[in-house]
Motif scaffolding. Structure first.
Motif, short mmCIF file in Angstrom:
data_model
loop_
_atom_site.label_atom_id
_atom_site.label_comp_id
_atom_site.label_asym_id
_atom_site.label_seq_id
_atom_site.Cartn_x
_atom_site.Cartn_y
_atom_site.Cartn_z
N ALA A 85 0.80 -1.22 0.00
CA ALA A 85 0.00 0.00 0.00
C ALA A 85 0.83 1.27 0.00
O ALA A 85 0.40 2.29 -0.56
N GLU A 86 2.00 1.23 0.63
CA GLU A 86 2.81 2.44 0.74
C GLU A 86 4.28 2.06 0.87
O GLU A 86 4.60 0.93 1.29
N PRO A 87 5.19 2.97 0.51
CA PRO A 87 6.61 2.66 0.68
C PRO A 87 6.91 2.33 2.14
O PRO A 87 6.51 3.08 3.04
N PRO A 88 7.59 1.23 2.41
CA PRO A 88 7.85 0.80 3.79
C PRO A 88 9.03 1.54 4.41
O PRO A 88 10.05 0.95 4.79
N VAL A 89 8.89 2.86 4.51
CA VAL A 89 9.95 3.73 5.03
C VAL A 89 9.31 4.77 5.94
O VAL A 89 8.30 5.39 5.56
N ARG A 90 9.88 4.97 7.13
CA ARG A 90 9.38 5.98 8.04
C ARG A 90 10.53 6.84 8.55
O ARG A 90 11.58 6.31 8.92
N PHE A 91 10.31 8.14 8.55
CA PHE A 91 11.29 9.11 9.01
C PHE A 91 10.76 9.80 10.27
O PHE A 91 9.55 10.01 10.41
N ALA A 92 11.67 10.17 11.16
CA ALA A 92 11.25 10.86 12.37
C ALA A 92 12.40 11.71 12.91
O ALA A 92 13.58 11.37 12.73
N VAL A 93 12.03 12.81 13.56
CA VAL A 93 13.02 13.67 14.22
C VAL A 93 12.55 13.96 15.64
O VAL A 93 11.35 14.02 15.93
N ALA A 94 13.51 14.14 16.53
CA ALA A 94 13.23 14.57 17.90
C ALA A 94 13.76 15.99 18.07
O ALA A 94 14.89 16.29 17.67
#
Length: 559
Positions: free
Chosen positions: A116-125
């Motif tokens: 369903a979607e690219p299997p990549v997640r980005f995050a910043v703190a």
């Protein structure tokens, strides 16, 4: 949350690469395995803003199609590149203790829907308006550890130089790799890799570290080690030999394995990064596949062994890309014929990309103390696995036991410290074989009566008997070490009607039994003797049928 927008050169659909198919098959079998999802925390220069990081991540998405593709697993499977779109970047208040760790936890909370979607997640703190940590979390179908290293290097350049934040020249892409692998020359190379796998599997021990039980445990755990002294010593050996530090660690591990098992030649599964071609140095995709590595240890000195390991790695890498479904078919046939259930998890696995800059060597004697720690681990079917995680500043490694009753915490720690002693000893100069043995300071595995070597495998006759009892219950059965020169002959009464059925049931019950293999010959009898432990009683009774139980009656070597 910030939307990361990307735009590429094409929208396209095509087959999976060999590396992707390998990972896809594994994900279908064990979707919740710890390594099914990989994560990476990026170094963050002081003063970095959320906008800076978002720009860098957008450039990476534009450059690398594998990060903006969806995937359909299976045989043959499919990858679909998205030409344009956006992905969310989580923005979170920085955790006071471990901001990157908290981000990874949040990104791993929900499973990926690969189709369903690219299997990549980005995050910043964020802390005080600036970025304290940034991570990426990806399915293994999109990246391997070497791909993460490529992303790390590119991000480091982008975050420090705003002028570099452009897609730049075209990178090698997974779709192009899949097309290359479909060419006749590449198919022939992949066929050769399958033949290499077959040849190795025909003679490899099912469990190279097979030994008797030393405790009651049946769980899984790992001993981790952080050794600044070993890392410093690796610099000295690398300067002397010109070899990479992972190759030096492999040589030390092979010497350790040879010493403990008594095998002059060590054959085991490793992971090949499959990045020997120059165009793959900047490739972001999953390439690694399991391959057999054979190291001739013999009576070699340490520097010569390092050279042999370098050659063995190259040889393994030349045969590291293949069709995993064809490999599975051939492996199943060989396992059935040999009556073994080996694990194809890597016994030696390195995620280190060695980039040591030659300079002043670190003083080994001044190194900080070594630290070790035991942790419980998820179940695994491999008896012993060595993972090399880092060599800069400290040699960080772990020894993972799949059966703590055979390799418990004390032995795992002793093996790691022996490996450290050997590397430190080799820093002062080359060691002959006697010097290697002295540095290891370990004796060979002691196998009591009842252990025998059959078809290159150490097996415990009592474990084979337990296999028979469990697999063929309620039949009365007895396995004998040798009958008329043939090893592992099983007599069975009141059980299966054919040797083929007996063998099928034994194979089904074999995985996880690290000191057993199936009998080589089955003799099905009408009635059990009064004392099943006596061969003479079985031989005096009625024999209904007998055979190896294999699909074809093979002349199996007793070697």
């Amino acid at each position: 949350m910030v939307r990361l927008r990307f735009e590429g050169q094409r929208s396209a659909t095509g087959p999976l690469t060999a590396g992707q198919r390998n990972t896809a098959k594994w994900l279908l079998n064990v979707p919740h395995a710890p390594a099914a999802v990989l994560d990476h925390a990026f170094d963050m220069p002081p003063g970095t803003t959320v906008e800076d990081v978002a720009e860098c991540f957008q450039v990476l998405l534009c450059r690398h199609e594998g990060l903006r593709s969806t995937y359909r697993l299976g045989n043959p499977g499919e990858q679909r590149v998205l030409a344009a779109g956006s992905l969310p970047m989580l923005v979170h208040a920085a955790d006071a203790v471990d901001p990157a760790g908290r981000l990874v936890e949040l990104c791993r909370a929900e499973p990926f829907d690969l189709a369903a979607e690219p299997p990549v997640r980005f995050a910043v703190a964020v802390r005080d308006g600036l970025v304290a940590a940034a991570v990426v979390v990806c399915s293994h179908i999109a990246v391997d550890f070497q791909a993460l290293a490529v992303l790390d290097a590119e991000f480091a350049e982008l975050v420090r130089d705003p002028a570099a934040r452009v897609p730049g020249e075209p990178r090698p892409q997974p779709l192009d790799r899949a097309a290359l692998e479909d060419r006749p020359a590449r198919r022939r190379r992949m066929d050769a890799a399958l033949r290499h796998w077959e040849r190795a599997l025909l003679v490899a021990p099912a469990h190279p570290y097979a030994g008797p039980r030393t405790g009651p445990g049946k769980g899984s755990g790992a001993c981790g080690m952080s050794s600044p002294a070993a890392a410093a010593a690796l610099e000295h050996v690398a300067a002397r030999t010109g070899a990479s530090r992972p190759a030096i660690v492999l040589a030390a591990f092979s010497a350790l394995l040879s010493r403990r098992t008594g095998d002059a030649t060590c054959t085991f599964v490793t992971l090949s990064a499959n990045r020997f071609e120059s165009e793959l140095l900047r490739y972001v995709g999953t390439q690694a596949q399991a391959t057999f590595l054979t190291v001739e240890v013999g009576g070699s000195g340490f520097d010569a062994l390092v050279g042999r390991c370098f050659g063995a790695v190259l040889q393994a890498g030349l045969h590291g890309t293949y069709d995993v479904y064809r490999q599975h078919e051939r492996s199943t046939r060989i396992k059935t014929d040999r009556g073994i259930a080996p694990s194809f998890e890597p016994m030696f696995n390195s995620i280190v990309m060695d980039t040591l800059a030659r300079g002043p060597l670190t003083d080994v004697a001044a190194a900080a103390p070594t630290e070790t720690q035991w942790v419980d681990m998820p179940p695994t079917d491999i008896l012993l696995r060595f993972d090399l995680g880092r060599v800069d500043g400290a040699l960080v490694a772990r020894l993972w036991s799949g059966d703590t009753g055979r390799v418990g915490p004390a032995e795992a720690q002793a093996l790691l410290l022996a490996l450290e002693r050997l590397i430190v000893a080799a820093a002062a100069g080359d060691l002959d074989h006697a010097g290697i043995v002295a540095a290891l300071a370990l004796s060979p595995i002691e196998r009591p009566a009842g252990w025998l070597r059959v078809d290159h495998c150490w097996v415990d006759l009592a474990e084979v008997q337990r296999l028979l009892d469990d697999a063929l219950a309620p039949a009365v059965c007895r396995v004998f070490a040798s009958v008329d020169g043939s090893p592992l002959v099983a007599y069975v009464a009141g059980g299966p009607d054919t040797p083929q059925e007996a063998h099928r049931r034994c194979l089904a019950a074999l995985p996880g039994r690290h000191a057993a293999m199936t009998p080589r010959h089955y003799v099905l009898c009408g009635q059990p003797p009064a004392d099943p432990s006596l061969l003479a009683g079985w031989r005096a009774g009625q024999v209904l049928c007998e055979g190896s139980g294999r699909p074809t009656e093979l002349a199996l070597s007793p070697a």
